[in-house]
Design a protein around this motif. Structure first.
Motif, PDB file in Angstrom:
ATOM      1  N   GLU A 152      -4.111  11.491  -8.835  1.00 17.10           N
ATOM      2  CA  GLU A 152      -4.518  11.026 -10.161  1.00 17.10           C
ATOM      3  C   GLU A 152      -3.500  10.030 -10.723  1.00 17.10           C
ATOM      4  O   GLU A 152      -3.874   9.038 -11.348  1.00 17.10           O
ATOM      5  CB  GLU A 152      -4.690  12.209 -11.110  1.00 17.10           C
ATOM      6  CG  GLU A 152      -5.898  13.075 -10.802  1.00 17.10           C
ATOM      7  CD  GLU A 152      -7.201  12.284 -10.834  1.00 17.10           C
ATOM      8  OE1 GLU A 152      -7.351  11.426 -11.734  1.00 17.10           O
ATOM      9  OE2 GLU A 152      -8.052  12.508  -9.950  1.00 17.10           O
ATOM     10  N   THR A 153      -2.215  10.293 -10.486  1.00 18.48           N
ATOM     11  CA  THR A 153      -1.177   9.353 -10.919  1.00 18.48           C
ATOM     12  C   THR A 153      -1.343   8.000 -10.233  1.00 18.48           C
ATOM     13  O   THR A 153      -1.196   6.946 -10.860  1.00 18.48           O
ATOM     14  CB  THR A 153       0.224   9.923 -10.622  1.00 18.48           C
ATOM     15  OG1 THR A 153       0.402  11.145 -11.338  1.00 18.48           O
ATOM     16  CG2 THR A 153       1.319   8.942 -11.019  1.00 18.48           C
ATOM     17  N   SER A 187       4.643   0.535   0.219  1.00 20.15           N
ATOM     18  CA  SER A 187       5.488   0.815  -0.938  1.00 20.15           C
ATOM     19  C   SER A 187       6.302   2.082  -0.742  1.00 20.15           C
ATOM     20  O   SER A 187       7.495   2.128  -1.040  1.00 20.15           O
ATOM     21  CB  SER A 187       4.606   0.949  -2.182  1.00 20.15           C
ATOM     22  OG  SER A 187       5.323   1.492  -3.260  1.00 20.15           O
ATOM     23  N   CYS A 188       5.655   3.146  -0.255  1.00 17.88           N
ATOM     24  CA  CYS A 188       6.320   4.434  -0.106  1.00 17.88           C
ATOM     25  C   CYS A 188       5.463   5.359   0.742  1.00 17.88           C
ATOM     26  O   CYS A 188       4.295   5.060   1.022  1.00 17.88           O
ATOM     27  CB  CYS A 188       6.589   5.083  -1.473  1.00 17.88           C
ATOM     28  SG  CYS A 188       5.096   5.386  -2.451  1.00 17.88           S
ATOM     29  N   VAL A 189       6.043   6.475   1.143  1.00 23.90           N
ATOM     30  CA  VAL A 189       5.323   7.556   1.811  1.00 23.90           C
ATOM     31  C   VAL A 189       5.471   8.790   0.939  1.00 23.90           C
ATOM     32  O   VAL A 189       6.588   9.157   0.557  1.00 23.90           O
ATOM     33  CB  VAL A 189       5.869   7.825   3.229  1.00 23.90           C
ATOM     34  CG1 VAL A 189       5.190   9.039   3.852  1.00 23.90           C
ATOM     35  CG2 VAL A 189       5.670   6.591   4.112  1.00 23.90           C
ATOM     36  N   VAL A 190       4.344   9.433   0.609  1.00 28.32           N
ATOM     37  CA  VAL A 190       4.327  10.574  -0.304  1.00 28.32           C
ATOM     38  C   VAL A 190       3.988  11.846   0.469  1.00 28.32           C
ATOM     39  O   VAL A 190       3.054  11.858   1.280  1.00 28.32           O
ATOM     40  CB  VAL A 190       3.300  10.356  -1.431  1.00 28.32           C
ATOM     41  CG1 VAL A 190       3.312  11.536  -2.402  1.00 28.32           C
ATOM     42  CG2 VAL A 190       3.572   9.050  -2.172  1.00 28.32           C
ATOM     43  N   MET A 191       4.734  12.928   0.204  1.00 21.33           N
ATOM     44  CA  MET A 191       4.470  14.233   0.804  1.00 21.33           C
ATOM     45  C   MET A 191       4.596  15.305  -0.274  1.00 21.33           C
ATOM     46  O   MET A 191       5.258  15.100  -1.293  1.00 21.33           O
ATOM     47  CB  MET A 191       5.476  14.564   1.912  1.00 21.33           C
ATOM     48  CG  MET A 191       5.585  13.562   3.022  1.00 21.33           C
ATOM     49  SD  MET A 191       6.584  14.225   4.381  1.00 21.33           S
ATOM     50  CE  MET A 191       8.120  14.613   3.532  1.00 21.33           C
ATOM     51  N   GLN A 192       3.981  16.473  -0.002  1.00 18.95           N
ATOM     52  CA  GLN A 192       4.203  17.625  -0.866  1.00 18.95           C
ATOM     53  C   GLN A 192       5.563  18.253  -0.576  1.00 18.95           C
ATOM     54  O   GLN A 192       6.112  18.103   0.510  1.00 18.95           O
ATOM     55  CB  GLN A 192       3.122  18.678  -0.641  1.00 18.95           C
ATOM     56  CG  GLN A 192       2.007  18.640  -1.658  1.00 18.95           C
ATOM     57  CD  GLN A 192       1.098  19.843  -1.527  1.00 18.95           C
ATOM     58  OE1 GLN A 192       0.580  20.100  -0.461  1.00 18.95           O
ATOM     59  NE2 GLN A 192       0.889  20.546  -2.633  1.00 18.95           N
ATOM     60  N   ASP A 193       6.118  18.961  -1.553  1.00 24.71           N
ATOM     61  CA  ASP A 193       7.352  19.710  -1.326  1.00 24.71           C
ATOM     62  C   ASP A 193       7.142  20.783  -0.272  1.00 24.71           C
ATOM     63  O   ASP A 193       7.989  21.002   0.598  1.00 24.71           O
ATOM     64  CB  ASP A 193       7.827  20.365  -2.632  1.00 24.71           C
ATOM     65  CG  ASP A 193       8.641  19.402  -3.490  1.00 24.71           C
ATOM     66  OD1 ASP A 193       9.266  18.502  -2.918  1.00 24.71           O
ATOM     67  OD2 ASP A 193       8.638  19.568  -4.708  1.00 24.71           O
ATOM     68  N   LEU A 220      -0.281  17.652  -4.917  1.00 28.99           N
ATOM     69  CA  LEU A 220      -0.798  16.425  -4.309  1.00 28.99           C
ATOM     70  C   LEU A 220      -2.005  15.886  -5.079  1.00 28.99           C
ATOM     71  O   LEU A 220      -2.142  14.674  -5.260  1.00 28.99           O
ATOM     72  CB  LEU A 220      -1.175  16.685  -2.852  1.00 28.99           C
ATOM     73  CG  LEU A 220      -1.232  15.450  -1.950  1.00 28.99           C
ATOM     74  CD1 LEU A 220       0.125  14.790  -1.850  1.00 28.99           C
ATOM     75  CD2 LEU A 220      -1.738  15.823  -0.562  1.00 28.99           C
ATOM     76  N   ALA A 221      -2.884  16.779  -5.551  1.00 30.10           N
ATOM     77  CA  ALA A 221      -4.059  16.323  -6.306  1.00 30.10           C
ATOM     78  C   ALA A 221      -3.628  15.603  -7.579  1.00 30.10           C
ATOM     79  O   ALA A 221      -4.185  14.553  -7.944  1.00 30.10           O
ATOM     80  CB  ALA A 221      -4.957  17.510  -6.640  1.00 30.10           C
ATOM     81  N   PRO A 280       0.826  -1.208   0.000  1.00 28.62           N
ATOM     82  CA  PRO A 280       0.000   0.000   0.000  1.00 28.62           C
ATOM     83  C   PRO A 280       0.861   1.259   0.000  1.00 28.62           C
ATOM     84  O   PRO A 280       2.057   1.215   0.295  1.00 28.62           O
ATOM     85  CB  PRO A 280      -0.808  -0.120   1.296  1.00 28.62           C
ATOM     86  CG  PRO A 280       0.016  -1.002   2.181  1.00 28.62           C
ATOM     87  CD  PRO A 280       0.726  -1.952   1.269  1.00 28.62           C
ATOM     88  N   VAL A 281       0.231   2.374  -0.337  1.00 27.39           N
ATOM     89  CA  VAL A 281       0.901   3.671  -0.389  1.00 27.39           C
ATOM     90  C   VAL A 281       0.325   4.568   0.700  1.00 27.39           C
ATOM     91  O   VAL A 281      -0.887   4.546   0.953  1.00 27.39           O
ATOM     92  CB  VAL A 281       0.689   4.333  -1.770  1.00 27.39           C
ATOM     93  CG1 VAL A 281       1.312   5.725  -1.819  1.00 27.39           C
ATOM     94  CG2 VAL A 281       1.255   3.444  -2.869  1.00 27.39           C
ATOM     95  N   LEU A 282       1.183   5.341   1.350  1.00 26.26           N
ATOM     96  CA  LEU A 282       0.728   6.347   2.310  1.00 26.26           C
ATOM     97  C   LEU A 282       0.958   7.726   1.711  1.00 26.26           C
ATOM     98  O   LEU A 282       2.049   8.021   1.206  1.00 26.26           O
ATOM     99  CB  LEU A 282       1.502   6.230   3.627  1.00 26.26           C
ATOM    100  CG  LEU A 282       1.089   5.113   4.580  1.00 26.26           C
ATOM    101  CD1 LEU A 282       1.994   5.126   5.810  1.00 26.26           C
ATOM    102  CD2 LEU A 282      -0.362   5.249   5.004  1.00 26.26           C
ATOM    103  N   VAL A 283      -0.058   8.584   1.769  1.00 29.68           N
ATOM    104  CA  VAL A 283       0.035   9.950   1.273  1.00 29.68           C
ATOM    105  C   VAL A 283      -0.255  10.900   2.424  1.00 29.68           C
ATOM    106  O   VAL A 283      -1.284  10.761   3.098  1.00 29.68           O
ATOM    107  CB  VAL A 283      -0.959  10.200   0.119  1.00 29.68           C
ATOM    108  CG1 VAL A 283      -0.810  11.623  -0.405  1.00 29.68           C
ATOM    109  CG2 VAL A 283      -0.755   9.187  -1.005  1.00 29.68           C
ATOM    110  N   LEU A 284       0.646  11.851   2.664  1.00 29.39           N
ATOM    111  CA  LEU A 284       0.502  12.793   3.784  1.00 29.39           C
ATOM    112  C   LEU A 284       0.148  14.166   3.247  1.00 29.39           C
ATOM    113  O   LEU A 284       0.892  14.755   2.463  1.00 29.39           O
ATOM    114  CB  LEU A 284       1.801  12.858   4.591  1.00 29.39           C
ATOM    115  CG  LEU A 284       2.386  11.515   5.045  1.00 29.39           C
ATOM    116  CD1 LEU A 284       3.624  11.739   5.910  1.00 29.39           C
ATOM    117  CD2 LEU A 284       1.342  10.684   5.781  1.00 29.39           C
TER     118      LEU A 284
END
Length: 276
Positions: free
Chosen positions: A196-197, A156-162, A191-192, A130-134
């Motif tokens: 979508e990606t 799989s990964c942790v995603v954040m905005q710059d 992030l939006a 799974p993916v985590l998005v912050l």
């Protein structure tokens, strides 16, 4: 809730294309070949046995200095699965305090490292899980704790905005306790667009918020989930919520209405993976 999209198991998914220098410092190659991304920030100290061991054992990490106390060296060397670098410096209490500060919990071990190479979301999705998005989680200790849970539950990964997110640094690495070397930390501009990606790569995007139904891992079998968590104070932003496939909350039969974001991430990940 949106009408579910037809998805295929993630195992068959095909990714979309579209300080001081030491001559002997170990320099690993980029974490994922084929993409030239820039590193954020500058060198920083990682302290503590577990985090330093993980950094030294990570072939993609550039280590500039290694500081060891006489008391810690024998045990730490025995723990390592790689040879101890030849440029190790001996440090006493005063030296650790001068370099790390009086409050640092270092256990007699510290390494000066460069930030890891940035990772593109498409590359990170080559990993299973799974993916985590912050969404604007700003406390580096919370991000570090989330990385630790991500490593424990095979994310799989942790995603954040710059923007509105902490840089890679000492506090984040300490809280991650080595997980920063294992789980890619992906930074995105929008992030939006990232959500979508994720959808284009067969991820079902679930916003974790009390305003939805109950998060049920068993209902997501056969789908790869991306779990989106909001900021410590405000939760998910409106645009982020609107770009999720569904909104779901944690089952909390007690008297508390909310949890720390890092605790919520751990429980959400457990719910996603427990059935499979």
């Amino acid at each position: 809730m949106r009408t579910p999209r037809q998805t295929s198991p993630h195992s068959s998914r095909q990714p979309q294309s579209d300080s001081r220098d030491h001559g002997e410092a170990r320099r690993g190659g980029p974490r994922h070949h084929g993409r030239n991304r820039q590193k954020p920030g500058g060198p920083y100290w990682i302290a503590g046995v577990h985090a330093c061991q993980a950094a030294l054992e990570n072939p993609h990490r550039t280590v500039q200095r290694v500081l060891l106390s006489a008391e810690a060296q024998e045990d730490f060397t025995r723990r390592l699965s790689v040879p101890l670098p030849s440029y190790v410096e001996r440090g006493d209490k005063a030296r650790f305090t001068a370099l790390l500060g009086a409050e640092a919990v270092h256990q007699g071990v510290a390494v000066l490292v460069e930030p890891l190479e940035a990772v593109a979301i498409e590359d990170a999705l080559e990993r299973p899980g799974p993916v985590l998005v912050l969404d604007q989680v700003t406390d580096p200790r919370n991000v570090g704790a989330i990385l630790r849970s991500a490593a424990a539950f095979g994310a799989s990964c942790v995603v954040m905005q710059d923007r509105n997110a902490p840089e890679e640094g000492a506090a984040l690495a300490k809280a991650a306790s080595g997980a920063l070397e294992v789980v890619p930390l992906v930074r995105v501009v929008n992030l939006a667009r990232c959500l979508e990606t994720l959808k284009q790569n067969d991820c079902w995007v679930v916003g974790l918020d009390a305003g939805g139904g109950r998060l049920e891992g068993s209902s997501l079998q056969g789908r790869r989930a991306a779990l989106v968590l909001g900021s410590e104070g405000d939760g998910l932003r409106r645009l982020t919520r609107e770009n999720c496939d569904e909104i779901a909350g944690l089952h909390m039969p007690g008297t508390m209405e909310s949890l720390n974001v890092s605790v919520a991430a751990a429980i959400g990940l457990y719910e996603l993976v427990r059935a499979g």
